[in-house]
Every structure is written in C-alpha cells, then in structure tokens.
Design a protein around this motif. Structure first.
Motif, PDB file in Angstrom:
ATOM      1  N   CYS A 150     -16.808  12.462   1.345  1.00  0.00           N
ATOM      2  CA  CYS A 150     -16.648  10.976   1.511  1.00  0.00           C
ATOM      3  C   CYS A 150     -15.377  10.346   0.825  1.00  0.00           C
ATOM      4  N   MET A 151     -15.295  10.706  -0.210  1.00  0.00           N
ATOM      5  CA  MET A 151     -13.962  10.023  -1.026  1.00  0.00           C
ATOM      6  C   MET A 151     -12.853  10.458  -0.412  1.00  0.00           C
ATOM      7  N   ILE A 152     -12.913  11.762  -0.061  1.00  0.00           N
ATOM      8  CA  ILE A 152     -11.478  12.501   0.529  1.00  0.00           C
ATOM      9  C   ILE A 152     -11.090  11.888   1.884  1.00  0.00           C
ATOM     10  N   GLN A 153     -12.348  11.637   2.480  1.00  0.00           N
ATOM     11  CA  GLN A 153     -12.261  10.870   3.779  1.00  0.00           C
ATOM     12  C   GLN A 153     -11.711   9.428   3.781  1.00  0.00           C
ATOM     13  N   ILE A 154     -12.086   8.804   2.698  1.00  0.00           N
ATOM     14  CA  ILE A 154     -11.654   7.489   2.415  1.00  0.00           C
ATOM     15  C   ILE A 154     -10.143   7.547   2.003  1.00  0.00           C
ATOM     16  N   TYR A 155      -9.846   8.207   1.364  1.00  0.00           N
ATOM     17  CA  TYR A 155      -8.367   8.514   0.629  1.00  0.00           C
ATOM     18  C   TYR A 155      -7.569   8.671   1.987  1.00  0.00           C
ATOM     19  N   PHE A 156      -7.648   9.662   2.736  1.00  0.00           N
ATOM     20  CA  PHE A 156      -6.643   9.916   4.000  1.00  0.00           C
ATOM     21  C   PHE A 156      -6.779   8.938   5.054  1.00  0.00           C
ATOM     22  N   PHE A 157      -8.165   8.130   5.096  1.00  0.00           N
ATOM     23  CA  PHE A 157      -8.057   7.129   5.939  1.00  0.00           C
ATOM     24  C   PHE A 157      -6.961   6.000   5.583  1.00  0.00           C
ATOM     25  N   ILE A 158      -7.365   5.671   4.311  1.00  0.00           N
ATOM     26  CA  ILE A 158      -6.424   4.405   3.867  1.00  0.00           C
ATOM     27  C   ILE A 158      -4.952   4.914   3.699  1.00  0.00           C
ATOM     28  N   THR A 159      -4.595   6.200   3.551  1.00  0.00           N
ATOM     29  CA  THR A 159      -3.270   6.732   3.707  1.00  0.00           C
ATOM     30  C   THR A 159      -2.676   6.725   4.882  1.00  0.00           C
ATOM     31  N   VAL A 206      -2.949  -5.818  -4.091  1.00  0.00           N
ATOM     32  CA  VAL A 206      -2.143  -4.706  -3.967  1.00  0.00           C
ATOM     33  C   VAL A 206      -2.200  -4.101  -2.437  1.00  0.00           C
ATOM     34  N   GLY A 207      -3.578  -4.229  -1.965  1.00  0.00           N
ATOM     35  CA  GLY A 207      -3.849  -3.950  -0.601  1.00  0.00           C
ATOM     36  C   GLY A 207      -3.210  -4.845   0.414  1.00  0.00           C
ATOM     37  N   GLY A 208      -3.400  -6.110   0.069  1.00  0.00           N
ATOM     38  CA  GLY A 208      -2.670  -6.999   0.953  1.00  0.00           C
ATOM     39  C   GLY A 208      -1.007  -6.913   1.017  1.00  0.00           C
ATOM     40  N   LEU A 209      -0.679  -6.625  -0.208  1.00  0.00           N
ATOM     41  CA  LEU A 209       0.666  -6.636  -0.259  1.00  0.00           C
ATOM     42  C   LEU A 209       1.419  -5.286   0.520  1.00  0.00           C
ATOM     43  N   VAL A 210       0.549  -4.200   0.499  1.00  0.00           N
ATOM     44  CA  VAL A 210       0.937  -2.932   0.995  1.00  0.00           C
ATOM     45  C   VAL A 210       0.902  -3.171   2.705  1.00  0.00           C
ATOM     46  N   PHE A 211      -0.135  -3.912   2.976  1.00  0.00           N
ATOM     47  CA  PHE A 211      -0.552  -4.112   4.347  1.00  0.00           C
ATOM     48  C   PHE A 211       0.321  -5.095   5.085  1.00  0.00           C
ATOM     49  N   LEU A 212       0.376  -6.237   4.309  1.00  0.00           N
ATOM     50  CA  LEU A 212       0.926  -7.371   5.089  1.00  0.00           C
ATOM     51  C   LEU A 212       2.693  -7.343   5.098  1.00  0.00           C
ATOM     52  N   THR A 213       3.292  -6.562   3.915  1.00  0.00           N
ATOM     53  CA  THR A 213       4.677  -6.339   4.060  1.00  0.00           C
ATOM     54  C   THR A 213       5.113  -5.978   5.285  1.00  0.00           C
ATOM     55  N   PRO A 214       4.570  -4.607   5.675  1.00  0.00           N
ATOM     56  CA  PRO A 214       5.143  -4.163   6.999  1.00  0.00           C
ATOM     57  C   PRO A 214       4.989  -5.248   8.237  1.00  0.00           C
ATOM     58  N   PHE A 215       3.790  -5.723   8.098  1.00  0.00           N
ATOM     59  CA  PHE A 215       3.471  -6.582   9.196  1.00  0.00           C
ATOM     60  C   PHE A 215       4.497  -7.814   8.959  1.00  0.00           C
ATOM     61  N   TRP A 230       5.620   7.463   2.854  1.00  0.00           N
ATOM     62  CA  TRP A 230       4.617   8.531   2.317  1.00  0.00           C
ATOM     63  C   TRP A 230       4.193   8.175   0.776  1.00  0.00           C
ATOM     64  N   VAL A 231       5.326   8.004   0.016  1.00  0.00           N
ATOM     65  CA  VAL A 231       4.979   7.873  -1.288  1.00  0.00           C
ATOM     66  C   VAL A 231       4.010   6.640  -1.563  1.00  0.00           C
ATOM     67  N   ILE A 232       4.639   5.424  -1.017  1.00  0.00           N
ATOM     68  CA  ILE A 232       3.722   4.169  -1.197  1.00  0.00           C
ATOM     69  C   ILE A 232       2.312   4.366  -0.619  1.00  0.00           C
ATOM     70  N   THR A 233       2.174   4.720   0.354  1.00  0.00           N
ATOM     71  CA  THR A 233       0.837   4.894   1.048  1.00  0.00           C
ATOM     72  C   THR A 233      -0.226   5.628   0.309  1.00  0.00           C
ATOM     73  N   ASN A 234       0.418   6.941  -0.229  1.00  0.00           N
ATOM     74  CA  ASN A 234      -0.417   7.910  -1.049  1.00  0.00           C
ATOM     75  C   ASN A 234      -0.804   7.226  -2.363  1.00  0.00           C
ATOM     76  N   LEU A 235       0.167   6.632  -2.938  1.00  0.00           N
ATOM     77  CA  LEU A 235      -0.354   5.968  -4.193  1.00  0.00           C
ATOM     78  C   LEU A 235      -1.337   4.914  -3.813  1.00  0.00           C
ATOM     79  N   HIS A 236      -1.153   4.235  -3.157  1.00  0.00           N
ATOM     80  CA  HIS A 236      -1.791   2.794  -2.540  1.00  0.00           C
ATOM     81  C   HIS A 236      -3.302   3.576  -2.477  1.00  0.00           C
TER      82      HIS A 236
END
Length: 312
Positions: A97-106, A202-211, A149-155
């Motif tokens: 489940c944790m692995i799935q969450i990690y790659f889902f967010i990535t 952090v999530g809002g910044l990473v998500f809304l910046t591309p938007f 790739w780097v930003i999304t994996n760290l996030h």
C-alpha cells in the motif's frame, strides 16, 4: 498509548468501486479492457515517435515521455485490482500500500509537470516561432524532464514517509480500488494535521505550480492568437494547442475537485473523479493526440505497415 500498541494493521482491504459482486464482474471486464487499450495505445505512441525521424522534435519528445508516464501511472493501480478480483481477494499488504501511494503520487505529479512543459513548448512555438529551435534545445528539453522526475519523486517520498509514521488501529477497510492517499489518511487513528498541512503547502506548491504555468502559457498564446490577421493562422494555432488543452481540462478538472481540500472531507463519491484521472485520462491521451495530429497518424500508419511487411 504508544505507537507500537496502536499500530495493529498489517494489511488493508480494498472494497473496489461498487461492493457488489455482480457489478464488480462488469467493472473487472471494463477495467481490463481499458488497461489493455491504455498500454497498447501509449506504447504505439512511443514506438511511432521513436521510429520516425520527422517526429524527433521537442513536442513529440515530451509527448513520448507523457505516454511512458501514462503507462506507469495506469500500472500502479489497475493491475492490483484485476489480480485481486481473479484471486477473489480484497487484501493489500501495508508495504504494498505504501509503495502504491508513493508511485501514485509520483506519476500523478509527473503528468502535471509534463503537461506544463508541453504548454511551455506550445507557447514558444506559437509566440516565438522564429526562435523556437534556439530556445527549445535538446539540453533544455532533457533538463526539464530530469527536473520533473527529481521534484516529483522527492515530493512523493516526503508524503509517503509522513504517512508511514501514522498509526492504523482496527479499521483497515478502504472504499476504493487502490490505496488512495486520502482514503488511507481517513483510516488513521492518529492526528493527520501534519499530513494535511504538507498537502496544502508542499503538495499545493508542487501541484499548482505546473497548473499556473499552463494558465500563463495559454494566456500568452491566446493574446498572440487574437492578433493574427488571418483566420487560417488562428485555426492553425488552435489546432496546435487543442489536443493539449483537452487533456489538461480532463486531468486537472478531476484532480482539483478531489485533492485540494482536507482529507477528512474525502467521500466515496470522489472515487468517480479519481477514476477519471487514474484510468480514463491515460486511456484517452493517445487518441486525443493522434486523431487530430496528421504527423502522428502518418507515423502510426507507417509503423503498422512496416510491422505487416516484417510479419509476412
């Protein structure tokens, strides 16, 4: 009570989308068909772009990367649901489940980043056509992909590690077909304040910046298009951007309604919106980008004809 005494959950139960066996059988066939079409469609896009030298441009380079991400994105959630249905099981281990969450967010954020990069590419093509090759150099294109790739994996690592610190007591039933982060957060018997705070900061910044970058890019594109003297030029500009805008609307329209609010307000009805951007968007991307793109259609026809010749 310490955390070790609280954490008794070693697996979660994924109830799927309906909870009724008859409907689950229908959904299994539907999801299996959509998953196969997603993999085949996106793989053909990547193969067509890599095999046709005329498509070795920044726009198609980013499209090939988006297709690769869509293959991975759909493979994070759907196969586990299909396997569980075949085995008659609903369980997924805590670690899985944790692995799935990690790659889902990535891969969710990777989709957003690549859509943003493609919007910038369209901005340069429409607003600075004479300087396009000078601006969109291979080094810049590769840098944009690597940075994404780097930003999304760290996030994803940040949120997954924070979620792993939470305690899960007795309720391990997930009303979803995969380990959706918000659905898992609702099961925690410890405070999720830090998790929600990180989502909104952090999530809002990473998500809304591309938007935001997409909005700004298309604001400049629209401003330049309205200045074009001929209707033909306007149609060409909208044709260049139309496919990308369709994908952006579908992706962000669903995801903004689900994740840009506290996890406590997450409801079962939100699974419908989640299905749109986890299953439907990767499915329709190849069709959206190929049906209105003559270069892509030509490359696909060439690829199919070559494969037929080799077969015989």
């Amino acid at each position: 009570m310490d955390r070790d005494n609280q954490t008794t959950v070693t697996e979660f139960l994924l109830l799927g989308l309906s909870g009724q066996s008859e409907q689950e059988d229908i959904l299994f066939g539907l999801f299996l068909g959509m998953y196969l079409v997603t993999i085949i469609g996106n793989f053909l896009i990547v193969l067509a772009i890599s095999s046709d030298s005329h498509l070795h441009t920044p726009m198609y380079f980013f499209l090939a990367n988006l297709s690769c991400v869509d293959i991975c994105f759909s493979s994070v959630t759907t196969p586990k649901m299909l396997v569980n249905h075949i085995l008659g099981s609903e369980s997924i281990s805590y670690m899985e489940c944790m692995i799935q969450i990690y790659f889902f967010i990535t891969f969710t954020n990777m989709d957003g980043f690549f859509l943003s990069v493609m919007a910038y590419d369209r901005y340069v093509a429409v607003c600075c056509p004479l300087h396009y090759t000078m601006i969109m150099k291979p080094k810049l294109c590769m840098l944009l992909v690597v940075a994404s790739w780097v930003i999304t994996n760290l996030h994803a690592l940040l949120h997954t590690l924070l979620m792993a610190q939470l305690a899960y007591c007795f309720n391990n039933t997930v009303h979803h077909f995969f380990c959706d982060p918000y659905a898992i957060l609702k099961l925690s018997c410890s405070s999720t304040f830090i998790n929600d705070l990180m989502v909104f900061t952090v999530g809002g910044l990473v998500f809304l910046t591309p938007f935001t970058c997409i909005i700004i890019s298309y604001a400049y594109i629209l401003s330049n298009v309205l200045k074009l003297p001929s209707a033909h030029g306007i149609r060409k500009a909208f044709s260049t951007c139309g496919s990308h805008l369709t994908v952006v609307s579908l992706f962000y329209g669903a995801i903004l309604g689900v994740y840009m609010r506290p996890s406590s307000s997450y409801s079962v009805q939100d699974t419908v919106a989640t299905v749109i951007f986890t299953v439907v968007t990767p499915l329709v991307n190849p069709f959206i980008y190929s049906l209105r793109n003559h270069d892509m259609q030509r490359a696909l026809r060439k690829l199919i004809s070559v494969s037929r010749i080799r077969k015989f």
